[in-house]
Design a protein around this motif. Structure first.
Motif, PDB file in Angstrom:
ATOM      1  N   THR A   1     -43.913 -52.005  16.294  1.00 21.21           N
ATOM      2  CA  THR A   1     -43.526 -51.443  15.008  1.00 21.21           C
ATOM      3  C   THR A   1     -44.697 -51.466  14.044  1.00 21.21           C
ATOM      4  OG1 THR A   1     -41.283 -52.309  15.342  1.00 21.21           O
ATOM      5  CG2 THR A   1     -41.847 -51.529  13.139  1.00 21.21           C
ATOM      6  N   PRO A   2     -45.293 -50.334  13.760  1.00 20.03           N
ATOM      7  CA  PRO A   2     -46.405 -50.317  12.805  1.00 20.03           C
ATOM      8  C   PRO A   2     -45.898 -50.397  11.375  1.00 20.03           C
ATOM      9  CG  PRO A   2     -45.940 -48.103  13.547  1.00 20.03           C
ATOM     10  CD  PRO A   2     -45.018 -49.008  14.331  1.00 20.03           C
ATOM     11  N   TRP A   3     -46.805 -50.669  10.467  1.00 21.98           N
ATOM     12  CA  TRP A   3     -46.435 -50.690   9.051  1.00 21.98           C
ATOM     13  C   TRP A   3     -46.002 -49.285   8.632  1.00 21.98           C
ATOM     14  CZ3 TRP A   3     -45.924 -54.908   6.020  1.00 21.98           C
ATOM     15  CH2 TRP A   3     -45.660 -54.684   4.667  1.00 21.98           C
ATOM     16  N   PRO A   4     -44.889 -49.132   7.908  1.00 26.35           N
ATOM     17  CA  PRO A   4     -44.404 -47.792   7.555  1.00 26.35           C
ATOM     18  C   PRO A   4     -45.319 -47.087   6.557  1.00 26.35           C
ATOM     19  CG  PRO A   4     -43.108 -49.469   6.443  1.00 26.35           C
ATOM     20  CD  PRO A   4     -44.010 -50.197   7.392  1.00 26.35           C
TER      21      PRO A   4
ATOM     22  N   THR B   1     -45.137 -48.201   0.204  1.00 30.18           N
ATOM     23  CA  THR B   1     -45.204 -49.654   0.376  1.00 30.18           C
ATOM     24  C   THR B   1     -46.640 -50.175   0.416  1.00 30.18           C
ATOM     25  OG1 THR B   1     -45.153 -49.455   2.792  1.00 30.18           O
ATOM     26  CG2 THR B   1     -43.024 -49.659   1.662  1.00 30.18           C
ATOM     27  N   SER B   2     -47.614 -49.332   0.036  1.00 34.65           N
ATOM     28  CA  SER B   2     -49.012 -49.765   0.092  1.00 34.65           C
ATOM     29  C   SER B   2     -49.293 -50.909  -0.878  1.00 34.65           C
ATOM     30  CB  SER B   2     -49.944 -48.593  -0.205  1.00 34.65           C
ATOM     31  OG  SER B   2     -49.691 -48.044  -1.490  1.00 34.65           O
TER      32      SER B   2
ATOM     33  N   ASP C   1     -35.425 -52.144  10.248  1.00 31.78           N
ATOM     34  CA  ASP C   1     -36.801 -51.690  10.280  1.00 31.78           C
ATOM     35  C   ASP C   1     -37.770 -52.869  10.375  1.00 31.78           C
ATOM     36  OD1 ASP C   1     -36.699 -52.822   7.796  1.00 31.78           O
ATOM     37  OD2 ASP C   1     -36.927 -50.951   6.669  1.00 31.78           O
ATOM     38  N   LEU C   2     -39.022 -52.628  10.067  1.00 36.97           N
ATOM     39  CA  LEU C   2     -40.046 -53.664  10.149  1.00 36.97           C
ATOM     40  C   LEU C   2     -39.720 -54.850   9.256  1.00 36.97           C
ATOM     41  CD1 LEU C   2     -43.023 -54.498  11.042  1.00 36.97           C
ATOM     42  CD2 LEU C   2     -43.717 -53.473   8.869  1.00 36.97           C
TER      43      LEU C   2
ATOM     44  N   PRO D   1     -37.914 -42.462   6.808  1.00 39.81           N
ATOM     45  CA  PRO D   1     -37.212 -43.406   5.925  1.00 39.81           C
ATOM     46  C   PRO D   1     -38.041 -43.854   4.725  1.00 39.81           C
ATOM     47  CG  PRO D   1     -36.953 -44.031   8.228  1.00 39.81           C
ATOM     48  CD  PRO D   1     -38.001 -42.982   8.186  1.00 39.81           C
ATOM     49  N   PHE D   2     -39.368 -43.648   4.769  1.00 42.48           N
ATOM     50  CA  PHE D   2     -40.237 -44.083   3.672  1.00 42.48           C
ATOM     51  C   PHE D   2     -40.986 -42.895   3.043  1.00 42.48           C
ATOM     52  CE2 PHE D   2     -39.469 -47.845   6.155  1.00 42.48           C
ATOM     53  CZ  PHE D   2     -39.366 -48.849   5.215  1.00 42.48           C
TER      54      PHE D   2
END
Length: 484
Positions: free
Chosen positions: A89-92, A104-105, A185-186, A98-99
């Motif tokens: 699962t990579p960072w979204p 979310t940076s 999710d993550l 969904p993002f």
């Protein structure tokens, strides 16, 4: 199922990650489970690996967190499955659906540090707490710091406390449901791997709890915006209400410092069995510099009721993921939420209701106000009516007020219907205050500013008045009024 240490240990085999620090060589390993080459190849985010290692290290360093040999089986199961999920699962990013509207940076490019121990300075939080009439727990950085239950607060058979304190006769009954929810999710996996403890609320069959249980969350450790040090906590709560039981749950997230720099990443899981009722009140007023990403998972059996009332105003980034699954007929779900951005904020609600059985009912009202030119609200509401959910009644309505130029709201209502005998509807409206309403006030001698304040306040009060408890209702009303 491999342990968290075992799963993370395998990451050292993944190409392109050789520059990352190796895990400690004395960690326990097994060969009972293997990670597929495909899963390894798909993992391409060293940042998530580094974060996973930090979470594991924080649990090892925490004196209040059980060692792997004594850790309760359900919590270990959660950690193991979460660790495996993190492998692929990579960072979204904004490229992920969904993002798409949620950046979310802010978290990604901070120096994330999991909170591993309870700080001594937390005593100042406990000393300055206002009294509450409810049985309550004070949760600081994911750790239960204070539990207050009067002798007559809870009926016999009701349990409220850490999983490790469960009586033997309840352990197996509760363990059956823990860790059996669909994956999120993550951020769901980050909580599963980093939760230092599991708080349990258990209501036995036929028991109706008159006093709501109040969970008050605080962040005792705050970071520094200049150095970008971002402490993260992962509180986790599990609620089981057996057949015919009833209870109210109040969750309150409070920032003790208005400019505190931290990340709260909580999870709440709720099982509502046949003919049981849960009223869930959720008040989020974190620091305006913080991140708050919450998951709420609910499973409802036949003839049960789940009601959520939410007011969220805090966080530079605030997101609430609500997933509800109806597992039996004649089931009622009601979600009533209000978000208000008065600063440079992003407040996001992602909801999903799945109806699988006949005569299910769901009602959802979402309202938001964006009162800052750099503020943004997001609503992604998904209602799915599957093939056997005949005679379903599902309604969804979202209404938004934009009070400043360049204020933004992104609305994505989604109603999927496979059944053919249903009564379903959804609607969305986005506007500023109506000129006719303002004129009505002015025609009666009320100045424009007072008229605007009255209309804005009444817009949110429709949700606030749904709080079942008067104390929480007054608290939310005064908080919103103060922000306005």
């Amino acid at each position: 199922m491999a342990s968290a240490a075992t799963v993370l240990g395998r990451l050292s085999l993944i190409p392109n990650l050789s520059s990352k620090p190796k895990l400690k060589s004395n960690r326990r390993t097994t060969s009972s489970t293997t990670v597929s080459v495909r899963a390894q190849a798909s993992f391409s985010d060293p940042f998530v690996l580094q974060l996973a290692e930090s979470l594991e290290d924080s649990l090892s360093a925490s004196p209040s967190s059980s060692s792997s040999s004594t850790l309760s089986l359900p919590l270990q199961r959660i950690r193991d499955s979460s660790a495996e999920t993190l492998l692929s699962t990579p960072w979204p990013s904004r490229k992920d659906e969904p993002f798409r509207f949620t950046d979310t940076s802010f978290i990604r490019y901070s120096q994330i540090e999991p909170v591993s121990t309870q700080q001594q300075r937390n005593s100042s939080i406990l000393d300055n707490l206002t009294e509450t009439q409810f049985p309550n727990a004070v949760i600081i950085d994911g750790f239960v710091s204070n539990l207050t239950i009067g002798p007559s607060d809870l009926p016999d058979g009701v349990y409220f406390g850490s999983f490790s304190g469960l009586p033997d006769d309840l352990t197996n009954r509760v363990s059956e449901f823990i860790g059996n929810f669909d994956s999120g999710d993550l951020f769901w996996s980050i909580n599963g791997m980093g939760a230092p403890d599991l708080i349990v609320i258990y209501v036995p069959e036929g028991c109706k709890v008159e006093n709501s249980i109040h969970l008050r969350y605080f962040s005792g450790e705050t970071g520094d915006r200049e150095s970008k040090r971002l402490p993260v906590s992962n509180p986790r709560v599990f609620v089981l209400v057996e057949e015919g039981g009833e209870i109210g749950i109040v969750e309150e997230f409070v920032g003790k410092d208005e400019e505190g720099f931290y990340w709260t990443n909580p999870v709440l899981e709720v099982v509502v069995q046949k003919n049981a009722k849960v009223k869930h009140s959720y008040l989020q007023r974190e620091s305006m510099a913080s991140a708050h990403i919450k998951w709420t998972f609910v499973r409802q059996e036949a003839e049960s009721e789940y009601e959520l009332v939410e007011v969220s105003t805090g966080g530079k980034l605030g997101r609430h993921n609500v997933h509800v699954q109806q597992l039996g007929p004649d089931t009622l779900t009601e979600l009533t939420t209000f978000h208000m951005c008065v600063n440079e904020q992003t407040l996001d609600l992602h909801s999903r209701i799945v109806l699988d059985h006949p005569r299910g009912s769901s009602r959802q009202l979402h309202k938001c106000i964006v009162a800052h030119s750099s503020g943004q609200a997001v609503f992604d509401g998904n209602v799915r009516v599957n093939k056997y959910a005949q005679q379903t009644n599902a309604g969804q309505l979202t209404r938004s007020l934009l009070l400043k130029p360049r204020a933004t709201v992104n609305i994505k209502p989604n109603l999927q219907i496979i059944a053919d005998d249903v009564k379903c509807s959804h609607g969305a409206a986005i506007s500023d205050l109506e000129e006719d309403q303002l004129f009505y006030f002015q025609a009666r001698g009320i100045d424009l500013e007072t008229a605007r304040r009255a209309l804005i306040s009444s817009f949110g009060s429709e949700v606030i008045e749904k709080f079942p408890n008067r104390v929480i209702r007054d608290q939310a009303r005064n908080h919103v009024k103060g922000l306005l």
